[in-house]
Design a protein around this motif. Structure first.
Motif, PDB file in Angstrom:
ATOM      1  N   ALA A  90       7.501   5.310   7.842  1.00 24.48           N
ATOM      2  CA  ALA A  90       6.433   4.899   6.815  1.00 24.48           C
ATOM      3  C   ALA A  90       7.181   4.910   5.333  1.00 24.48           C
ATOM      4  N   THR A  91       6.279   4.265   4.360  1.00 26.25           N
ATOM      5  CA  THR A  91       6.885   4.268   2.930  1.00 26.25           C
ATOM      6  C   THR A  91       5.869   4.868   1.860  1.00 26.25           C
ATOM      7  N   ASN A  92       6.549   5.629   0.833  1.00 24.13           N
ATOM      8  CA  ASN A  92       5.808   6.239  -0.188  1.00 24.13           C
ATOM      9  C   ASN A  92       5.840   5.276  -1.282  1.00 24.13           C
ATOM     10  N   VAL A  93       4.538   4.688  -1.533  1.00 19.84           N
ATOM     11  CA  VAL A  93       4.466   3.963  -2.596  1.00 19.84           C
ATOM     12  C   VAL A  93       3.456   4.556  -3.623  1.00 19.84           C
ATOM     13  N   THR A  94       3.088   5.978  -3.594  1.00 23.30           N
ATOM     14  CA  THR A  94       2.096   6.450  -4.333  1.00 23.30           C
ATOM     15  C   THR A  94       2.717   6.780  -5.778  1.00 23.30           C
ATOM     16  N   GLY A  95       3.796   6.644  -6.278  1.00 27.36           N
ATOM     17  CA  GLY A  95       4.254   6.602  -7.603  1.00 27.36           C
ATOM     18  C   GLY A  95       4.848   8.020  -7.955  1.00 27.36           C
ATOM     19  N   SER A  96       4.436   8.937  -6.859  1.00 25.99           N
ATOM     20  CA  SER A  96       5.072  10.239  -6.991  1.00 25.99           C
ATOM     21  C   SER A  96       5.860  10.732  -5.673  1.00 25.99           C
ATOM     22  N   THR A  97       6.554  11.950  -5.818  1.00 26.88           N
ATOM     23  CA  THR A  97       7.220  12.424  -4.421  1.00 26.88           C
ATOM     24  C   THR A  97       6.205  13.088  -3.645  1.00 26.88           C
ATOM     25  N   ILE A  98       6.298  12.810  -2.485  1.00 25.22           N
ATOM     26  CA  ILE A  98       5.392  13.506  -1.470  1.00 25.22           C
ATOM     27  C   ILE A  98       6.399  14.570  -0.880  1.00 25.22           C
ATOM     28  N   PRO A  99       6.144  15.839  -0.813  1.00 25.58           N
ATOM     29  CA  PRO A  99       7.118  16.883  -0.539  1.00 25.58           C
ATOM     30  C   PRO A  99       7.139  16.641   1.115  1.00 25.58           C
ATOM     31  N   ASN A 100       8.437  17.434   1.441  1.00 25.49           N
ATOM     32  CA  ASN A 100       8.243  17.820   2.903  1.00 25.49           C
ATOM     33  C   ASN A 100       7.312  18.717   3.135  1.00 25.49           C
ATOM     34  N   GLY A 101       6.695  18.075   4.671  1.00 24.12           N
ATOM     35  CA  GLY A 101       5.655  19.146   5.196  1.00 24.12           C
ATOM     36  C   GLY A 101       4.430  18.754   4.398  1.00 24.12           C
ATOM     37  N   THR A 102       4.086  17.695   4.053  1.00 23.63           N
ATOM     38  CA  THR A 102       2.832  17.151   3.627  1.00 23.63           C
ATOM     39  C   THR A 102       2.128  16.295   4.454  1.00 23.63           C
ATOM     40  N   VAL A 103       0.807  16.612   4.742  1.00 26.59           N
ATOM     41  CA  VAL A 103      -0.176  15.985   5.486  1.00 26.59           C
ATOM     42  C   VAL A 103      -0.275  14.447   4.985  1.00 26.59           C
ATOM     43  N   VAL A 104      -0.248  13.433   5.522  1.00 27.80           N
ATOM     44  CA  VAL A 104      -0.181  12.061   5.069  1.00 27.80           C
ATOM     45  C   VAL A 104      -1.225  11.231   5.902  1.00 27.80           C
ATOM     46  N   GLY A 105      -1.754  10.273   5.299  1.00 29.82           N
ATOM     47  CA  GLY A 105      -2.661   9.229   6.234  1.00 29.82           C
ATOM     48  C   GLY A 105      -2.115   7.932   5.639  1.00 29.82           C
ATOM     49  N   PHE A 106      -2.629   6.911   6.301  1.00 27.90           N
ATOM     50  CA  PHE A 106      -2.622   5.736   6.150  1.00 27.90           C
ATOM     51  C   PHE A 106      -3.136   4.903   4.711  1.00 27.90           C
ATOM     52  N   SER A 107      -2.423   4.139   4.159  1.00 30.26           N
ATOM     53  CA  SER A 107      -2.730   3.989   2.824  1.00 30.26           C
ATOM     54  C   SER A 107      -2.520   2.234   2.544  1.00 30.26           C
ATOM     55  N   VAL A 109      -0.592  -1.607   4.089  1.00 25.82           N
ATOM     56  CA  VAL A 109       0.728  -2.074   4.891  1.00 25.82           C
ATOM     57  C   VAL A 109       1.308  -2.995   3.685  1.00 25.82           C
ATOM     58  N   ASP A 110       2.675  -2.962   3.753  1.00 29.95           N
ATOM     59  CA  ASP A 110       3.403  -4.067   2.938  1.00 29.95           C
ATOM     60  C   ASP A 110       4.882  -4.214   3.441  1.00 29.95           C
ATOM     61  N   GLY A 111       4.955  -4.668   4.745  1.00 30.41           N
ATOM     62  CA  GLY A 111       6.072  -4.733   5.538  1.00 30.41           C
ATOM     63  C   GLY A 111       6.265  -3.533   6.269  1.00 30.41           C
ATOM     64  N   GLU A 112       5.965  -2.302   5.756  1.00 31.63           N
ATOM     65  CA  GLU A 112       6.182  -1.075   6.345  1.00 31.63           C
ATOM     66  C   GLU A 112       4.705  -0.402   6.345  1.00 31.63           C
ATOM     67  N   ILE A 113       4.504   0.782   7.171  1.00 28.22           N
ATOM     68  CA  ILE A 113       3.182   1.365   6.931  1.00 28.22           C
ATOM     69  C   ILE A 113       3.232   2.165   5.568  1.00 28.22           C
ATOM     70  N   LYS A 114       2.234   2.129   4.746  1.00 26.97           N
ATOM     71  CA  LYS A 114       2.259   3.038   3.495  1.00 26.97           C
ATOM     72  C   LYS A 114       1.555   4.305   3.751  1.00 26.97           C
ATOM     73  N   VAL A 115       2.003   5.418   3.211  1.00 31.84           N
ATOM     74  CA  VAL A 115       1.409   6.559   3.334  1.00 31.84           C
ATOM     75  C   VAL A 115       1.046   7.358   2.046  1.00 31.84           C
ATOM     76  N   ALA A 116      -0.020   8.176   1.941  1.00 31.55           N
ATOM     77  CA  ALA A 116      -0.147   9.058   0.899  1.00 31.55           C
ATOM     78  C   ALA A 116      -0.707  10.149   1.416  1.00 31.55           C
ATOM     79  N   PRO A 117      -0.630  11.264   0.545  1.00 30.91           N
ATOM     80  CA  PRO A 117      -1.360  12.623   0.893  1.00 30.91           C
ATOM     81  C   PRO A 117      -2.920  12.340   1.371  1.00 30.91           C
ATOM     82  N   TYR A 118      -3.058  13.350   2.361  1.00 31.44           N
ATOM     83  CA  TYR A 118      -4.436  13.090   3.345  1.00 31.44           C
ATOM     84  C   TYR A 118      -5.450  14.030   2.958  1.00 31.44           C
ATOM     85  N   LEU A 119      -6.553  13.716   2.517  1.00 37.17           N
ATOM     86  CA  LEU A 119      -7.671  14.709   2.312  1.00 37.17           C
ATOM     87  C   LEU A 119      -8.522  14.343   3.260  1.00 37.17           C
ATOM     88  N   ALA A 120      -8.959  15.768   3.893  1.00 38.35           N
ATOM     89  CA  ALA A 120     -10.088  15.577   5.018  1.00 38.35           C
ATOM     90  C   ALA A 120     -11.266  15.824   4.535  1.00 38.35           C
TER      91      ALA A 120
END
Length: 366
Positions: A90-107, A109-120
């Motif tokens: 997956a790729t982080n394109v959120t504009g910010s660092t996603i720390p190790n151990g973060t719950v992420v969700g699908f945000s 597709v741009d050649g790769e699956i894009k992820v962002a922090p997930y809020l349930a």
């Protein structure tokens, strides 16, 4: 490591000089040289790997004697225990660092699956959940997200979310803190996603075991109207207007407010409670039914007769409908006398208000 390679075959030498014998020898050497240049597939009889885990180069294997498996070193310092851990790239394109151990969700597709922090919190479908980051993912980084296996070097004390975690605690995707965990099981309308279990409790070197369980939340809705709705014309279909959303997930009041809109396809139960009142003593019949996408649904009409002046009665009806995404339904009624109204009762000192209509929708099957 050994290769499967033919040994040169030489003909038996004759007792006297023979030109044909030397031709055979030359041919044997030529064939052997050709086989040496193109030896064919390798057949390994043994493979010895270093046991110095954690200090091999990217793309190299080592043997993990503790876990009794092979470790594969990826980019960004990620070490995968083969057979015991599964990743999604997956790729982080959120504009910010996603720390190790973060719950992420699908945000996206741009050649790769894009992820962002997930809020349930129910705002994002459960199926958009991906996994847990296994390294500090800088903006623009592409790398592995754990969908099964251990994630290490975390704060597993629970302190960052105001909780106290112990080994064995089940962790859910948090509905309150984006990308975080909680040991408190969420409830509707929040999404309930079991993400991991705590293995080692530590503020810096904690470990979790990621094994997501994603129950699919069924849609529901509860709506009412706290205003009187009189009938205007006899024997004329009249839409019932809804006013308030009491609770909802995937079902909403549409435009106009007579519509109940369904975000997802499925099989639904629609329960309706009307409160009717008459203002004269003549006998009259009231009819209730349901329409789907503007068309009356066959065989859904129910008829009730009422006559006493000022008589108030509750009327309950239930419908089962198979609906597609974006379908809407409308509740309709008619009367043989205009001295009829859907009646709301408010201002009671001893009981809650009584809505003129109360609708409860539940998805029974996807």
């Amino acid at each position: 490591m050994a290769r499967s390679q033919n040994i040169p075959f030489f003909p038996v030498a004759p007792a006297a000089y023979s030109q044909s014998y030397f031709a055979e020898v030359t041919r044997a050497f030529s064939l052997f040289a050709q086989q040496s240049r193109v030896p064919g597939p390798e057949r390994a009889t043994s493979l010895t790997l270093t046991t110095s885990t954690g200090n091999v180069d990217t793309g190299q294997l080592s043997y993990n004697s503790t876990a009794d498996t092979l470790d594969l070193t990826h980019l960004n310092g990620v070490t995968q225990q083969i057979g015991f851990e599964t990743y999604m790239r997956a790729t982080n394109v959120t504009g910010s660092t996603i720390p190790n151990g973060t719950v992420v969700g699908f945000s996206g597709v741009d050649g790769e699956i894009k992820v962002a922090p997930y809020l349930a919190d129910g705002s994002v479908p459960e199926l958009y959940f991906v996994g847990v980051t296994t390294f500090e993912m800088l903006d623009g980084d592409t790398g592995p997200v754990t969908i099964y296996g251990k994630v290490r070097e975390l704060d597993t004390s629970g302190t960052p979310v105001g909780e106290t975690w112990v080994s064995g605690d089940i962790l859910y995707a948090s509905p309150d803190n984006s990308g975080a965990f909680t040991k408190v099981r969420p409830t509707a309308p929040d999404a309930v996603i079991v993400v991991a279990a705590v293995l080692v409790v530590s503020a810096t070197d904690g470990e979790i075991m990621v094994r997501p369980t994603i129950p699919i939340g069924l849609a529901y809705g509860s709506f009412d109207s706290m205003t009187d709705q009189p009938i205007g014309t006899t024997n004329t279909a009249t839409d019932v207007i809804l006013q308030n959303t009491l609770s909802a997930n995937g079902v909403s009041i549409g435009t106009p407010a007579s519509r109940i809109v369904f975000a997802e396809s499925g099989f639904y139960q629609v329960d309706v409670s009307y409160q009717i009142v008459t203002t004269n003593s003549s006998s009259k019949t009231v009819y209730f039914w349901i329409a789907k996408n503007g068309t009356d649904v066959a065989d859904t009409t129910r008829a009730y007769t009422i006559s006493a002046n000022g008589d108030t009665r509750p009327v309950a009806v239930s419908y089962h409908l198979s609906l597609e995404a974006s379908d809407y339904v409308e509740l309709r009624w008619a009367s043989t006398d205009i001295a009829m109204s859907l009646d709301a009762i408010t201002g009671l000192s001893f009981a809650p208000d009584a809505p003129s209509v109360l609708v409860n929708v539940a998805q029974l099957q996807l």
